[in-house]
Design a protein around this motif. Structure first.
Motif, short mmCIF file in Angstrom:
data_model
loop_
_atom_site.label_atom_id
_atom_site.label_comp_id
_atom_site.label_asym_id
_atom_site.label_seq_id
_atom_site.Cartn_x
_atom_site.Cartn_y
_atom_site.Cartn_z
N ASP A 64 -1.56 25.84 19.68
CA ASP A 64 -1.02 25.70 21.04
C ASP A 64 -2.06 25.14 22.00
O ASP A 64 -1.75 24.28 22.84
N ILE A 65 -3.29 25.62 21.89
CA ILE A 65 -4.35 25.12 22.76
C ILE A 65 -4.63 23.66 22.46
O ILE A 65 -4.80 22.83 23.37
N GLN A 67 -2.52 21.49 21.29
CA GLN A 67 -1.40 20.71 21.81
C GLN A 67 -1.50 20.52 23.32
O GLN A 67 -1.27 19.42 23.84
N ASP A 68 -1.84 21.58 24.03
CA ASP A 68 -1.99 21.48 25.47
C ASP A 68 -3.12 20.51 25.85
O ASP A 68 -2.98 19.71 26.79
#
Length: 321
Positions: A64-65, A67-68
């Motif tokens: 997730d990190i 991707q962000d």
């Protein structure tokens, strides 16, 4: 200009670590070169591992990190990581390893996803520790928690599966700036009777200027050819005596070489008994007395040596004190 930058548009460089000493200094240099600077906030990470394999596994789990970050880096031609914890005298911690070892790998992965042309990670020459000659090899001798965390970051970047975005670890030397606290400390010491060198004081010093570092980052990012996985900030021609003279406005005391070496050996031995608490401070004294030589590298071979500014920066800092 990067092939990923449309004709007629300024290239965009993403910088992580904008609030830090080097990150904040980069903006003026990049902007004056016609580059649009996009500051990207670096996530705060922690790491529980001391191994390269563990860093890579932790990075892979942070989907997730990643991707962000990739979204924040989208459209950037070059990505520069100036984030991290600059704590040469600090103790080891999950936060230190997260900032200096895990974060660079996550950024490299995100830069791949974002389609960046180049990723430059600002590392430190401290990874080579007490080696008599700094160079661009993968041979490291970290001596403290900080230098071990930076060496772990370099090793993890070198071990990850290469992507579309080439990765370069740029080893900054002892970078000084008129507004930096460590420079103010150097000025204070250089202005007192504690200002001293071993022997004649002609040994090369890796003390450098933030101006030259930022210019070197610009040159590496703009380079149209291949940049090696590790490059070293070039020597600015300073000696241990000239550094102290510029910073203190006075000639340093010349001490016997044998006395300096004996004092350092004893100091490191005592520090080792107390968990390396004094290693960072002792290293600063060692650099003040003996300096450290640097081997010519990529900068010299490609004509990318920036204008030396270290003596002017130290003199400016002295006038501000």
């Amino acid at each position: 200009m990067s092939s990923s930058t449309p004709a007629g548009q300024e290239p965009v460089w993403a910088v992580l670590g904008a609030s830090g000493f080097i990150g904040s200094s980069l903006e003026a240099v990049l902007t004056s070169a016609g580059i649009t600077v996009r500051f990207v906030k670096a996530p705060r990470l922690t790491s529980r591992t001391f191994e390269v394999s563990g860093i890579l596994a932790e990075a892979a789990a942070l989907r997730d990190i990643r991707q962000d970050l990739a979204g924040a880096l989208s459209g950037a031609d070059v990505v520069i990581n100036a984030a991290g914890l600059a704590t040469p005298t600090g103790a080891d911690s999950p936060e230190l390893r997260g900032a200096n070892a895990l974060l660079p790998v996550v950024i490299a992965d995100a830069a791949d996803d974002a389609g960046a042309r180049r990723f430059i990670h600002l590392s430190s020459a401290a990874v080579q520790g007490h080696r008599p000659l700094l160079d661009e090899s993968t041979q490291v001798e970290p001596f403290s928690a900080y230098s071990r965390s930076k060496a772990l970051g370099e090793a993890a970047l070198g071990a990850r599966v290469p992507g579309r975005c080439p990765v370069t670890s740029l080893r900054a030397t002892s970078v000084q700036g008129a507004s930096r606290q460590t420079t103010a400390s150097l000025v204070r010491v250089a202005s007192t009777p504690l200002s001293s060198v071993a022997g004649r004081g002609k040994s090369p010093s890796p003390v450098s200027s933030v101006d030259a570092l930022c210019s070197f980052v610009l040159a590496a990012g703009r380079h149209s050819g291949t940049v090696p996985p590790v490059i070293l900030q070039p020597w600015e021609g300073a000696t241990v005596a000239s550094v102290l003279s510029a910073a203190g406005g006075r000639s340093p005391l010349h001490l016997p070489v044998w006395l300096c070496r004996t004092a350092l050996r004893t100091g490191y031995l005592v520090s080792g008994l107390f968990g390396e608490r004094m290693h960072g401070t002792l290293r600063r004294v060692e650099m003040m007395w003996f300096g450290q030589r640097q081997a010519p590298g990529w900068a010299e071979a490609t004509g990318n040596v920036p204008e030396p500014r270290v003596h002017q920066v130290l003199e400016a800092a002295r006038k501000l004190s």
